[in-house]
Scaffold this motif. Structure first.
Motif, PDB file in Angstrom:
ATOM      1  N   GLY A 128       0.787  -1.216   0.000  1.00  0.00           N
ATOM      2  CA  GLY A 128       0.000   0.000   0.000  1.00  0.00           C
ATOM      3  C   GLY A 128       0.821   1.269   0.000  1.00  0.00           C
ATOM      4  O   GLY A 128       1.930   1.319  -0.537  1.00  0.00           O
ATOM      5  N   THR A 129       0.270   2.294   0.647  1.00  0.00           N
ATOM      6  CA  THR A 129       0.768   3.663   0.535  1.00  0.00           C
ATOM      7  C   THR A 129       1.509   4.086   1.803  1.00  0.00           C
ATOM      8  O   THR A 129       0.924   4.127   2.888  1.00  0.00           O
ATOM      9  CB  THR A 129      -0.408   4.626   0.277  1.00  0.00           C
ATOM     10  OG1 THR A 129      -1.191   4.127  -0.818  1.00  0.00           O
ATOM     11  CG2 THR A 129       0.102   6.018  -0.053  1.00  0.00           C
ATOM     12  N   ILE A 149       5.753   3.511  -2.156  1.00  0.00           N
ATOM     13  CA  ILE A 149       4.599   2.709  -2.545  1.00  0.00           C
ATOM     14  C   ILE A 149       5.019   1.249  -2.680  1.00  0.00           C
ATOM     15  O   ILE A 149       5.976   0.937  -3.395  1.00  0.00           O
ATOM     16  CB  ILE A 149       3.989   3.200  -3.869  1.00  0.00           C
ATOM     17  CG1 ILE A 149       3.730   4.714  -3.819  1.00  0.00           C
ATOM     18  CG2 ILE A 149       2.721   2.425  -4.192  1.00  0.00           C
ATOM     19  CD1 ILE A 149       2.780   5.159  -2.736  1.00  0.00           C
ATOM     20  N   GLU A 162      -2.855   4.524 -11.609  1.00  0.00           N
ATOM     21  CA  GLU A 162      -2.756   5.067 -10.253  1.00  0.00           C
ATOM     22  C   GLU A 162      -2.108   6.442 -10.301  1.00  0.00           C
ATOM     23  O   GLU A 162      -1.329   6.761 -11.208  1.00  0.00           O
ATOM     24  CB  GLU A 162      -1.961   4.145  -9.328  1.00  0.00           C
ATOM     25  CG  GLU A 162      -0.467   4.154  -9.543  1.00  0.00           C
ATOM     26  CD  GLU A 162       0.287   3.410  -8.448  1.00  0.00           C
ATOM     27  OE1 GLU A 162      -0.337   2.807  -7.576  1.00  0.00           O
ATOM     28  OE2 GLU A 162       1.523   3.450  -8.493  1.00  0.00           O
ATOM     29  N   VAL A 164      -0.205   9.089  -7.501  1.00  0.00           N
ATOM     30  CA  VAL A 164       0.315   9.319  -6.155  1.00  0.00           C
ATOM     31  C   VAL A 164       0.346  10.821  -5.912  1.00  0.00           C
ATOM     32  O   VAL A 164       0.959  11.565  -6.689  1.00  0.00           O
ATOM     33  CB  VAL A 164       1.717   8.713  -5.984  1.00  0.00           C
ATOM     34  CG1 VAL A 164       2.243   8.969  -4.572  1.00  0.00           C
ATOM     35  CG2 VAL A 164       1.691   7.220  -6.299  1.00  0.00           C
ATOM     36  N   ARG A 219      -3.758   7.825  -4.615  1.00  0.00           N
ATOM     37  CA  ARG A 219      -3.116   7.623  -3.313  1.00  0.00           C
ATOM     38  C   ARG A 219      -2.763   8.996  -2.732  1.00  0.00           C
ATOM     39  O   ARG A 219      -1.815   9.647  -3.184  1.00  0.00           O
ATOM     40  CB  ARG A 219      -1.852   6.781  -3.477  1.00  0.00           C
ATOM     41  CG  ARG A 219      -2.056   5.399  -4.089  1.00  0.00           C
ATOM     42  CD  ARG A 219      -0.704   4.688  -4.182  1.00  0.00           C
ATOM     43  NE  ARG A 219      -0.746   3.395  -4.850  1.00  0.00           N
ATOM     44  CZ  ARG A 219      -0.957   2.227  -4.258  1.00  0.00           C
ATOM     45  NH1 ARG A 219      -1.171   2.202  -2.943  1.00  0.00           N
ATOM     46  NH2 ARG A 219      -0.962   1.102  -4.940  1.00  0.00           N
ATOM     47  N   GLU A 242      -8.254   2.027   1.054  1.00  0.00           N
ATOM     48  CA  GLU A 242      -7.040   1.766   1.849  1.00  0.00           C
ATOM     49  C   GLU A 242      -6.736   2.963   2.726  1.00  0.00           C
ATOM     50  O   GLU A 242      -6.900   4.115   2.303  1.00  0.00           O
ATOM     51  CB  GLU A 242      -5.836   1.512   0.935  1.00  0.00           C
ATOM     52  CG  GLU A 242      -4.525   1.265   1.671  1.00  0.00           C
ATOM     53  CD  GLU A 242      -3.346   2.048   1.088  1.00  0.00           C
ATOM     54  OE1 GLU A 242      -2.392   2.332   1.846  1.00  0.00           O
ATOM     55  OE2 GLU A 242      -3.377   2.379  -0.111  1.00  0.00           O
ATOM     56  N   ARG A 263      -2.397   8.506   5.289  1.00  0.00           N
ATOM     57  CA  ARG A 263      -2.553   8.204   3.871  1.00  0.00           C
ATOM     58  C   ARG A 263      -3.936   7.635   3.635  1.00  0.00           C
ATOM     59  O   ARG A 263      -4.474   6.927   4.497  1.00  0.00           O
ATOM     60  CB  ARG A 263      -1.511   7.180   3.382  1.00  0.00           C
ATOM     61  CG  ARG A 263      -0.086   7.703   3.425  1.00  0.00           C
ATOM     62  CD  ARG A 263       0.584   7.473   4.757  1.00  0.00           C
ATOM     63  NE  ARG A 263       0.793   6.056   5.016  1.00  0.00           N
ATOM     64  CZ  ARG A 263       0.884   5.518   6.230  1.00  0.00           C
ATOM     65  NH1 ARG A 263       0.752   6.276   7.302  1.00  0.00           N
ATOM     66  NH2 ARG A 263       1.095   4.219   6.379  1.00  0.00           N
ATOM     67  N   SER A 265      -6.228   6.020   0.218  1.00  0.00           N
ATOM     68  CA  SER A 265      -6.333   5.706  -1.203  1.00  0.00           C
ATOM     69  C   SER A 265      -7.796   5.553  -1.591  1.00  0.00           C
ATOM     70  O   SER A 265      -8.568   4.894  -0.878  1.00  0.00           O
ATOM     71  CB  SER A 265      -5.573   4.420  -1.529  1.00  0.00           C
ATOM     72  OG  SER A 265      -4.188   4.583  -1.306  1.00  0.00           O
TER      73      SER A 265
END
Length: 622
Positions: A128-129, A149, A162, A164, A219, A242, A263, A265
Motif C-alpha cells: 500500500g501507501t 509505494i 494510479e 500518487v 493515493r 485503503e 494516507r 487511497s
C-alpha cells in the motif's frame, strides 16, 4: 501418504525459491543538500534535495522486495539528519533491524556531515501507501520527503491507472528559522506557525488527466508539517479502499479529511463518455487549526481534473458541510480483523501544553515533555543486559514505557488542549476503539478552563460501543478536548516512538517511547558497525544509560531535562497580557508625545479611535 507429503514439501520449497528469485533489490545512493527552488511559484527558497535535485524521488517497490538506501549527509552548514520510512514495521522476523527505523536519538544517532548510513530492509508483508521523510528537526517541511509505494499483485480491487499525490504545506522561511521563532518566549501561547501556502505534488495549480471510462486509484499522502487537509472532487465519487497501508471495506464519500502523516487511497471512476468539460479538485486547509487566519492566506486551492486540456479550466466550488467528511473511526478492515477484546496493560497519557521557566510553551504527556537523551534509547537497550527491562535506565525525560512480549496494550490519550493532534505509532498498526467528538467552548465565552471542558475517557461508560472490526492504521486524529483509545499487540520487539505528527507539537516535546520486549531484541540485534560509526562521528557514546553512564546505570547526572516550572502566578495568558499591555502603553506614550509636540492641532476623535481599536482588538476593557 509419504509420497504426497514429500510432494507437498517440494511444492512449498519451489514456491519459496520462486519468491526469492522474483524479489528485487532496489539500491539508492542519496546525498542531501540545499537546492534552489520555487515550489509555489510565488517565492524562491532553498529546499532539501538529493543529489542536487528537488523534489526527491518517489520510491516504488513490490511486496517482498528489498531496499538498500545509502544516505550521505552532504550539508555544508553543520546540519545533521536521519530518515524514517513512515508506517514500515521493520520487523526482526523479516530480517530487518530496529536501528533503521530512523528517528534521531531514538533508534539511531544523527548523521553528521560527511557520514553515510545504510537503510537496508525487506518489505515482507506490508503493501500500500507509505512515505519516507527526514526524522531530525522539521526537515521534511523543507522537502526531504517522498512517497514510498509497495505494490501488491493481489490487490482486492481493479483500476486502470494510479496517481500518487502528496498534500503538503509550505513555509517560505527555512525550517530552522520557523522553529526558532516558534519555540520562543515571544510566542508564549505556543501558536503554531501558519504556512504561507499549500502544495499539491510539490507544486501549485496541478492538472490530472482523466480518460472517459477509466478507473483511477488516487493515493493521497499528507506529508505536511501542520495542517490537516480536505479533498473534494467535483461530480465524482471517492471510494476509500485503503488507509495507512491497510485495505478497508469500500466506503463511498465526496469529502476526505487527511491529517499530516495519514494516507488514504480512493478509487475514482471517470465519466463513461467525454463530458465536454473539466472538473475541479479542491484542496482545503482545516482552518479551524489556525490560531489566526491572515487575510492574505489562500486556504483553498483549485486543481484540474482534465478530460481535455483545451477545455476551459473548472472553477472552484464551495463545501457547505465539512462535517460530512468520511470519519476514520467507522472504516473497517477488509479482512474482518476482530477487536482485541481485552488489554493486559493500560497506559494513560494526559496531554497538555504549558509554559515552563524559560517562558517557552511546551507540549507534555503527564507533565513530561520529551527531551532526547544523551545516547539513543536503542543504544541503552542493546548495551544494558538484564537491566533493559527497567524503565528507570531510560531516564525520566522521554516518557519511557517498557512493554512485555505479546501483551495487549491499550493506550488512552486525554486531550487537555483545544487543538487537534494526529498521533503516529512507529512499528505497529493499532486498532482505534474509541474516538470522541470535538469539544470546544462557546464562542461568547472566550475565557475558559480547559480542564473543565475536556472529556477524558471513562472506561466504565465509553462514549460509543466498541467496534467489532475496528479500523487499523498507524496515525489517528485526537479531537480538541476529547480522547482516543487504541490497542495493539506487543509482537514486534524494538524501540518505537509514539508522537504527534503535527511536527510543531513534536518540536514542543509531544512524544513517548515504547521499549517493546527488550530482551528478545537483545537476542536478535547488536549495534552494527555503521551505527557505531555514526555515533562516534557525532561524539555520542556507544554504550550507557540515557545520561551516558555505564558505571551506575541508575545515575542520571547530566541527563537533558525540560526547563523548571514557571514561578507561581506566571502563565501563557499572563505573558501575553503583559506583552499586550506593554505595547499599548508604549503606543499611548507615543500618541501623547505626538499630540503634545505637534505643531498642528491633532484630530482628537482620530486619536481616541486609534486607542479604542487597539484596546478592543486585545480584549482590554476601558
Amino acid at each position: 501418504m509419504a509420497g504426497s507429503s514429500l510432494c507437498s514439501l517440494m511444492a512449498v520449497a519451489l514456491l519459496a525459491c520462486a519468491s526469492v528469485v522474483s524479489a528485487t533489490v532496489h539500491t539508492f545512493n542519496f546525498t542531501t543538500g540545499w537546492v534552489d527552488a520555487n515550489p509555489d511559484g510565488v517565492r524562491e527558497k532553498k529546499m532539501i534535495g538529493f543529489n542536487g535535485q528537488w523534489p526527491v524521488p518517489d520510491i516504488h517497490v513490490k511486496k517482498g522486495d528489498r531496499v538498500q538506501l545509502y544516505l550521505t549527509n552532504g550539508f555544508d552548514d553543520g546540519t545533521v539528519t536521519s530518515l524514517h520510512f513512515h508506517g514500515m514495521f521493520q520487523k526482526l522476523s523479516d530480517g530487518n533491524r530496529n536501528e533503521i527505523d530512523g528517528p534521531s536519538m531514538v533508534t539511531q544517532c544523527p548523521i553528521v556531515p560527511g557520514q553515510t548510513y545504510l537503510y537496508n530492509f525487506t518489505v515482507a508483508d506490508q503493501v500500500g501507501t507509505y512515505w519516507y521523510h527526514a526524522h531530525s528537526g522539521s526537515q521534511f517541511g523543507d522537502g526531504m520527503r517522498g512517497a514510498f509505494i509497495i505494490h501488491d499483485d493481489d490487490e482486492p480491487f481493479h483500476y486502470d491507472e494510479e496517481m500518487v499525490i502528496q498534500l503538503s504545506d509550505l513555509y517560505w522561511k527555512p525550517y530552522y528559522e520557523v522553529t526558532q521563532e516558534f519555540m520562543s518566549r515571544y510566542n508564549p501561547t505556543g501558536a503554531e506557525p501558519i504556512p504561507q501556502n499549500l502544495l499539491f505534488n510539490n507544486t501549485l495549480n496541478a492538472t490530472l488527466d482523466f480518460e472517459p471510462g477509466k478507473t483511477y486509484l488516487m493515493r493521497f499522502i499528507n506529508s505536511g508539517l501542520f495542517v490537516s487537509q480536505y479533498v473534494a472532487l467535483e461530480e465524482h465519487e471517492l471510494t476509500i479502499v485503503e488507509v495507512d497501508g491497510v485495505y478497508v471495506k469500500p466506503n463511498v464519500t465526496d469529502l476526505l479529511y487527511i491529517a499530516t502523516g495519514q494516507r488514504m487511497s480512493v478509487l475514482v471512476k471517470a465519466k463513461e463518455h467525454d463530458p465536454g468539460r473539466n472538473f475541479a479538485l479542491m484542496q482545503m486547509m482545516d482552518e479551524v487549526m489556525l490560531d489566526v487566519v491572515p487575510p492574505e492566506l489562500v486556504r483553498n486551492r483549485t486543481h484540474q481534473i482534465s478530460y481535455n486540456r483545451n477545455y476551459e479550466a473548472a472553477e472552484s466550488f464551495i463545501i457547505d458541510d465539512f462535517d460530512s467528511a468520511a470519519e476514520e473511526f467507522y472504516l473497517a478492515p477488509l479482512d474482518d480483523i476482530k477487536l482485541l477484546d481485552h488489554y493486559d496493560t493500560q497506559i494513560t497519557f494526559n496531554l497538555s501544553l504549558n509554559n515552563l521557566g524559560d517562558g517557552v510553551n511546551y507540549a507534555m504527556f503527564n507533565g513530561i515533555t520529551y527531551v532526547h537523551p544523551k545516547v539513543p534509547t536503542l543504544t541503552t537497550v542493546l548495551t544494558s543486559g538484564e537491566l533493559a527491562t527497567d524503565a528507570r535506565i531510560y531516564g525520566d525525560n522521554v516518557n519511557a514505557i517498557v512493554l512485555q512480549k505479546d501483551e495487549i496494550v491499550e493506550v488512552v490519550v486525554n486531550n487537555y488542549d483545544s487543538g487537534k493532534h494526529p498521533f503516529h505509532l512507529h512499528g505497529h498498526n493499532f486498532q482505534l476503539i474509541q474516538k470522541s467528538p470535538e469539544y470546544r467552548p462557546e464562542a461568547d465565552y472566550p475565557e475558559y478552563d480547559q480542564d473543565k471542558i475536556t472529556v477524558p475517557y471513562n472506561e466504565s461508560a465509553p462514549l460509543m460501543p466498541f467496534p467489532e472490526y475496528p479500523v487499523l492504521r498507524d496515525t489517528v486524529v485526537l479531537a480538541p478536548s476529547g480522547h482516543i483509545v487504541i490497542r495493539f499487540k506487543a509482537d514486534n520487539p524494538g524501540v518505537w516512538f509514539f508522537h504527534c505528527h503535527l511536527d510543531w507539537h513534536l518540536t514542543q516535546g509531544l512524544g513517548a517511547v515504547f521499549i517493546e520486549d527488550p530482551l528478545s531484541l537483545q537476542e536478535s540485534e547488536t549495534l552494527s558497525d555503521n551505527y557505531k560509526q555514526l555515533c562516534s562521528a557525532a561524539e555520542i557514546p556507544n554504550r550507557g544509560n540515557a545520561a551516558g553512564h555505564t558505571d551506575d546505570w541508575y545515575n542520571m547526572e547530566g541527563l537533558p531535562r525540560q526547563p523548571r516550572p514557571l514561578p507561581s502566578g506566571f502563565t501563557a495568558k499572563g505573558y501575553f497580557a503583559f506583552i499586550v499591555s506593554t505595547l499599548v502603553g508604549l503606543l499611548g506614550i507615543y500618541t501623547i508625545s505626538d499630540y503634545g509636540l505637534s505643531e498642528t492641532i491633532s484630530d482628537d476623535q482620530a486619536v481616541y479611535d486609534t486607542l479604542k481599536g487597539v484596546l478592543d482588538a486585545n480584549g482590554i476593557s476601558y
